[in-house]
Design a protein around this motif. Sequence first.
Motif, PDB file in Angstrom:
ATOM      1  N   GLN A  82     -61.971 -97.966  25.232  1.00  0.00           N
ATOM      2  CA  GLN A  82     -60.276 -98.228  24.718  1.00  0.00           C
ATOM      3  C   GLN A  82     -59.762 -97.176  23.780  1.00  0.00           C
ATOM      4  O   GLN A  82     -60.722 -96.697  23.061  1.00  0.00           O
ATOM      5  CB  GLN A  82     -60.114 -99.766  24.311  1.00  0.00           C
ATOM      6  N   PRO A  83     -58.729 -97.188  23.560  1.00  0.00           N
ATOM      7  CA  PRO A  83     -57.964 -96.201  22.570  1.00  0.00           C
ATOM      8  C   PRO A  83     -58.539 -95.913  21.122  1.00  0.00           C
ATOM      9  O   PRO A  83     -58.789 -94.861  20.742  1.00  0.00           O
ATOM     10  CB  PRO A  83     -56.564 -96.435  22.636  1.00  0.00           C
ATOM     11  N   ARG A  84     -58.844 -97.203  20.640  1.00  0.00           N
ATOM     12  CA  ARG A  84     -59.200 -97.216  19.223  1.00  0.00           C
ATOM     13  C   ARG A  84     -60.849 -96.428  19.218  1.00  0.00           C
ATOM     14  O   ARG A  84     -60.883 -95.746  18.167  1.00  0.00           O
ATOM     15  CB  ARG A  84     -59.655 -98.795  18.928  1.00  0.00           C
ATOM     16  N   GLU A  85     -61.619 -96.564  20.209  1.00  0.00           N
ATOM     17  CA  GLU A  85     -62.772 -95.991  20.267  1.00  0.00           C
ATOM     18  C   GLU A  85     -62.478 -94.312  20.235  1.00  0.00           C
ATOM     19  O   GLU A  85     -63.329 -93.769  19.853  1.00  0.00           O
ATOM     20  CB  GLU A  85     -63.599 -96.189  21.602  1.00  0.00           C
ATOM     21  N   VAL A  86     -61.601 -93.947  21.027  1.00  0.00           N
ATOM     22  CA  VAL A  86     -61.461 -92.490  21.063  1.00  0.00           C
ATOM     23  C   VAL A  86     -60.987 -91.836  19.573  1.00  0.00           C
ATOM     24  O   VAL A  86     -61.456 -90.796  19.278  1.00  0.00           O
ATOM     25  CB  VAL A  86     -60.180 -92.180  22.007  1.00  0.00           C
ATOM     26  N   PHE A  87     -59.923 -92.680  18.853  1.00  0.00           N
ATOM     27  CA  PHE A  87     -59.606 -92.281  17.650  1.00  0.00           C
ATOM     28  C   PHE A  87     -60.725 -92.008  16.680  1.00  0.00           C
ATOM     29  O   PHE A  87     -60.858 -91.553  15.566  1.00  0.00           O
ATOM     30  CB  PHE A  87     -58.498 -92.858  17.270  1.00  0.00           C
ATOM     31  N   THR A  88     -61.624 -93.303  16.809  1.00  0.00           N
ATOM     32  CA  THR A  88     -62.575 -93.393  15.856  1.00  0.00           C
ATOM     33  C   THR A  88     -63.554 -92.152  15.889  1.00  0.00           C
ATOM     34  O   THR A  88     -64.065 -91.459  14.997  1.00  0.00           O
ATOM     35  CB  THR A  88     -63.611 -94.497  16.275  1.00  0.00           C
ATOM     36  N   ARG A  89     -63.683 -91.686  17.403  1.00  0.00           N
ATOM     37  CA  ARG A  89     -64.684 -90.471  17.566  1.00  0.00           C
ATOM     38  C   ARG A  89     -64.000 -89.359  16.907  1.00  0.00           C
ATOM     39  O   ARG A  89     -64.654 -88.386  16.401  1.00  0.00           O
ATOM     40  CB  ARG A  89     -65.092 -90.492  19.067  1.00  0.00           C
ATOM     41  N   ALA A  90     -62.573 -89.294  16.946  1.00  0.00           N
ATOM     42  CA  ALA A  90     -61.702 -88.215  16.626  1.00  0.00           C
ATOM     43  C   ALA A  90     -61.975 -88.000  14.938  1.00  0.00           C
ATOM     44  O   ALA A  90     -62.316 -87.127  14.365  1.00  0.00           O
ATOM     45  CB  ALA A  90     -60.387 -88.265  16.942  1.00  0.00           C
ATOM     46  N   THR A  91     -62.001 -89.236  14.257  1.00  0.00           N
ATOM     47  CA  THR A  91     -62.115 -89.203  12.745  1.00  0.00           C
ATOM     48  C   THR A  91     -63.472 -88.775  12.434  1.00  0.00           C
ATOM     49  O   THR A  91     -63.812 -87.957  11.499  1.00  0.00           O
ATOM     50  CB  THR A  91     -61.734 -90.783  12.053  1.00  0.00           C
ATOM     51  N   MET A  93     -65.462 -86.868  13.936  1.00  0.00           N
ATOM     52  CA  MET A  93     -65.479 -85.307  14.386  1.00  0.00           C
ATOM     53  C   MET A  93     -64.826 -84.507  13.092  1.00  0.00           C
ATOM     54  O   MET A  93     -65.350 -83.474  12.626  1.00  0.00           O
ATOM     55  CB  MET A  93     -64.897 -85.082  15.576  1.00  0.00           C
ATOM     56  N   GLU A  94     -63.577 -84.934  12.678  1.00  0.00           N
ATOM     57  CA  GLU A  94     -63.016 -84.563  11.559  1.00  0.00           C
ATOM     58  C   GLU A  94     -63.908 -84.447  10.239  1.00  0.00           C
ATOM     59  O   GLU A  94     -63.680 -83.555   9.446  1.00  0.00           O
ATOM     60  CB  GLU A  94     -61.656 -85.037  11.375  1.00  0.00           C
ATOM     61  N   ARG A  95     -64.372 -85.673  10.195  1.00  0.00           N
ATOM     62  CA  ARG A  95     -65.363 -85.630   8.902  1.00  0.00           C
ATOM     63  C   ARG A  95     -66.432 -84.587   8.822  1.00  0.00           C
ATOM     64  O   ARG A  95     -66.852 -83.969   7.865  1.00  0.00           O
ATOM     65  CB  ARG A  95     -65.627 -87.188   8.472  1.00  0.00           C
ATOM     66  N   GLN A  96     -67.082 -84.519  10.056  1.00  0.00           N
ATOM     67  CA  GLN A  96     -68.192 -83.490  10.359  1.00  0.00           C
ATOM     68  C   GLN A  96     -67.687 -82.416  10.104  1.00  0.00           C
ATOM     69  O   GLN A  96     -68.318 -81.410   9.019  1.00  0.00           O
ATOM     70  CB  GLN A  96     -68.738 -83.751  11.514  1.00  0.00           C
ATOM     71  N   ASN A  97     -66.450 -81.819  10.503  1.00  0.00           N
ATOM     72  CA  ASN A  97     -65.865 -80.575  10.315  1.00  0.00           C
ATOM     73  C   ASN A  97     -65.505 -80.351   8.898  1.00  0.00           C
ATOM     74  O   ASN A  97     -65.949 -79.236   8.531  1.00  0.00           O
ATOM     75  CB  ASN A  97     -64.535 -80.511  11.041  1.00  0.00           C
ATOM     76  N   GLN A 127     -58.174 -80.150   6.602  1.00  0.00           N
ATOM     77  CA  GLN A 127     -58.903 -81.307   6.800  1.00  0.00           C
ATOM     78  C   GLN A 127     -58.427 -82.489   5.997  1.00  0.00           C
ATOM     79  O   GLN A 127     -58.662 -83.654   6.784  1.00  0.00           O
ATOM     80  CB  GLN A 127     -60.289 -80.739   6.396  1.00  0.00           C
ATOM     81  N   VAL A 128     -57.675 -82.535   5.082  1.00  0.00           N
ATOM     82  CA  VAL A 128     -57.426 -83.474   4.268  1.00  0.00           C
ATOM     83  C   VAL A 128     -56.304 -84.230   5.319  1.00  0.00           C
ATOM     84  O   VAL A 128     -56.225 -85.301   5.688  1.00  0.00           O
ATOM     85  CB  VAL A 128     -56.602 -83.206   3.042  1.00  0.00           C
ATOM     86  N   GLU A 129     -55.559 -83.430   5.743  1.00  0.00           N
ATOM     87  CA  GLU A 129     -54.384 -83.809   6.784  1.00  0.00           C
ATOM     88  C   GLU A 129     -54.903 -84.462   8.098  1.00  0.00           C
ATOM     89  O   GLU A 129     -54.412 -85.496   8.613  1.00  0.00           O
ATOM     90  CB  GLU A 129     -53.481 -82.643   7.024  1.00  0.00           C
ATOM     91  N   GLU A 130     -55.696 -83.382   8.551  1.00  0.00           N
ATOM     92  CA  GLU A 130     -56.500 -83.930   9.736  1.00  0.00           C
ATOM     93  C   GLU A 130     -57.099 -85.381   9.758  1.00  0.00           C
ATOM     94  O   GLU A 130     -57.256 -86.022  10.560  1.00  0.00           O
ATOM     95  CB  GLU A 130     -57.511 -82.878  10.086  1.00  0.00           C
TER      96      GLU A 130
END
Length: 166
Positions: A82-91, A93-97, A127-130
Motif C-alpha cells: 500500500q502507499p504508506r509502505e512506499v513512502f516509508t521506504r522512501a524515508t 532511503m533518504e535517511r541512509q543517503n 537532505q533536511v528537505e528530502e
Amino acid sequence: MLSKTIEAGLNKQINYEASAWYNYLAMSAWFEHANWTGFAQWMKVQAGEELEHMHRLFTFVNDRGGKVALEKIEKPSADFKQPREVFTRATEMERQNTKSIHALYAVAIEEKDYATQSHLKWFIDEQVEEEKITREIEGLLDLAGNDQSALLMLNRQLGERASKDS
Ligand code: FEO
C-alpha cells in the motif's frame, strides 16, 4: 585535484543518487500500476531530482580533475502492498543517503578538502528537505488511514507536483 579517497567517496555517492533515481522510478511504476496516478507523478518528479543530484556530483568530480567511475545499480524493491509502505521506504532511503553524505563530509574535513566541503553543503541542506517531505507524506497517509476519499484527495494533491523545468 581530488585525493583518491575523496574521489572514491564521491563516486560512491554518484552511485547512491543513481540508485535513488532508480528506486523512485520503481515506486512511480508501482503507483501507476495501482492507478494512484498522482502519487506516481510525485515519484517521477522525485526520480528526476535524484538524477539532477547525480549530475551535480558527476560534474564536480570532472571539474576537480577526478575520474568518474560508474558502478552497477542494484535492482530496486517494488513489492509494496500500500502507499504508506512506499513512502516509508522512501524515508528510509533518504535517511541512509543523509548518513552517506555526512560520512563523506567528515572525510572532506579530515583531508582539508575545502572545495568538496563547500560542494557537499548543498546536499546536506537538501537532505533536511528530502527527509522532511517524505516524513510529512507518511504522516498525511496515517491521517487518511483507510478513508478512500482522503487518500484520493492526497493522491490528487501530490499529483500537482511538477518538475523544476516544467
Ligand atoms: Fe539525492 Fe533524495 O537525495
